[in-house]
Design a protein around this motif. Structure first.
Motif, PDB file in Angstrom:
ATOM      1  N   THR A  42     -13.733  44.911  11.931  1.00  0.00           N
ATOM      2  CA  THR A  42     -13.830  45.908  13.007  1.00  0.00           C
ATOM      3  C   THR A  42     -14.377  47.229  12.471  1.00  0.00           C
ATOM      4  O   THR A  42     -15.171  47.880  13.141  1.00  0.00           O
ATOM      5  CB  THR A  42     -12.469  46.140  13.706  1.00  0.00           C
ATOM      6  OG1 THR A  42     -11.493  46.468  12.731  1.00  0.00           O
ATOM      7  CG2 THR A  42     -12.033  44.933  14.493  1.00  0.00           C
ATOM      8  N   SER A  46     -17.772  48.724  13.852  1.00  0.00           N
ATOM      9  CA  SER A  46     -17.714  50.052  14.478  1.00  0.00           C
ATOM     10  C   SER A  46     -18.800  50.952  13.916  1.00  0.00           C
ATOM     11  O   SER A  46     -19.507  51.638  14.654  1.00  0.00           O
ATOM     12  CB  SER A  46     -16.346  50.697  14.265  1.00  0.00           C
ATOM     13  OG  SER A  46     -15.362  50.009  14.984  1.00  0.00           O
ATOM     14  N   GLU A  94     -13.804  44.641  18.602  1.00  0.00           N
ATOM     15  CA  GLU A  94     -12.600  43.846  18.318  1.00  0.00           C
ATOM     16  C   GLU A  94     -12.886  42.359  18.529  1.00  0.00           C
ATOM     17  O   GLU A  94     -12.493  41.527  17.716  1.00  0.00           O
ATOM     18  CB  GLU A  94     -11.435  44.278  19.225  1.00  0.00           C
ATOM     19  CG  GLU A  94     -10.849  45.618  18.886  1.00  0.00           C
ATOM     20  CD  GLU A  94     -10.029  45.612  17.601  1.00  0.00           C
ATOM     21  OE1 GLU A  94      -9.456  44.559  17.238  1.00  0.00           O
ATOM     22  OE2 GLU A  94      -9.969  46.668  16.956  1.00  0.00           O
ATOM     23  N   ALA A  97     -15.291  40.855  15.840  1.00  0.00           N
ATOM     24  CA  ALA A  97     -14.642  40.711  14.532  1.00  0.00           C
ATOM     25  C   ALA A  97     -13.760  39.467  14.436  1.00  0.00           C
ATOM     26  O   ALA A  97     -13.376  39.069  13.340  1.00  0.00           O
ATOM     27  CB  ALA A  97     -13.825  41.956  14.207  1.00  0.00           C
TER      28      ALA A  97
END
Length: 130
Positions: A42, A46, A94, A97
Motif C-alpha cells: 500500500t 500510494s 488497498e 495491494a
C-alpha cells in the motif's frame, strides 16, 4: 549518470517479456520483481499513484480474471459516485495491494519512485527513457 529501475512483472506475461527485451536492447539497468510473489505494498502504490498523475484505474489489470471475477469496475464506479477522489485512490490502493494480479503490468519504477510507467507502450517508454 544512469538511473536504475525496478520492473514489476508476471513471469508468463508476454507484454512483460516484450518490455524486458526492450530494456535489455537499450541497455537500461533494472531489477526484476515478481508482481505475484512480491506484490506492491500500500505504501508503494500510494507513492506511485501519486507520482504518476495517472487515473487510479490505469493501475488495474482490467483484462485479468481477478479484476473481472471480483467486479472491480463496479466497485470503482460505486466509490467514484460516493467518495472523494482521495478516498477512491486510498480504497483502490488497498485493493491493489491485496493481489499482484490486479495490477496492470509491467510497472516500471525508478529507484526513488518518482518515475512510474504503467503497462508497456514502446513509444512512451522511448520518449521517457531515451
Amino acid at each position: 549518470m544512469s538511473t536504475s529501475y525496478t520492473v514489476l512483472c508476471h513471469p508468463r506475461c508476454s507484454t512483460c517479456k516484450k518490455a524486458l527485451a526492450w530494456l535489455d536492447e537499450h541497455d537500461i539497468e533494472y531489477t526484476w520483481r515478481s508482481i505475484i510473489e512480491e506484490n506492491p505494498t500500500t505504501d508503494e502504490l500510494s507513492q506511485w499513484t501519486a507520482e504518476s498523475n495517472l487515473s487510479i484505474r490505469r493501475f488495474f489489470n482490467t483484462s485479468g480474471m481477478a479484476y473481472r471475477s471480483a467486479h472491480i469496475k463496479d466497485q470503482l464506479d460505486d466509490w467514484e459516485k460516493n467518495l472523494s477522489a482521495e478516498q477512491v485512490r486510498a480504497q483502490a490502493v488497498e485493493l491493489l495491494a491485496t493481489d499482484g494480479m490486479l495490477c496492470k503490468r509491467p510497472l516500471l519504477i525508478d529507484a526513488q519512485g518518482h518515475f512510474v510507467a504503467v503497462g508497456f507502450k514502446e513509444s512512451e517508454w522511448q520518449a521517457a527513457l531515451l
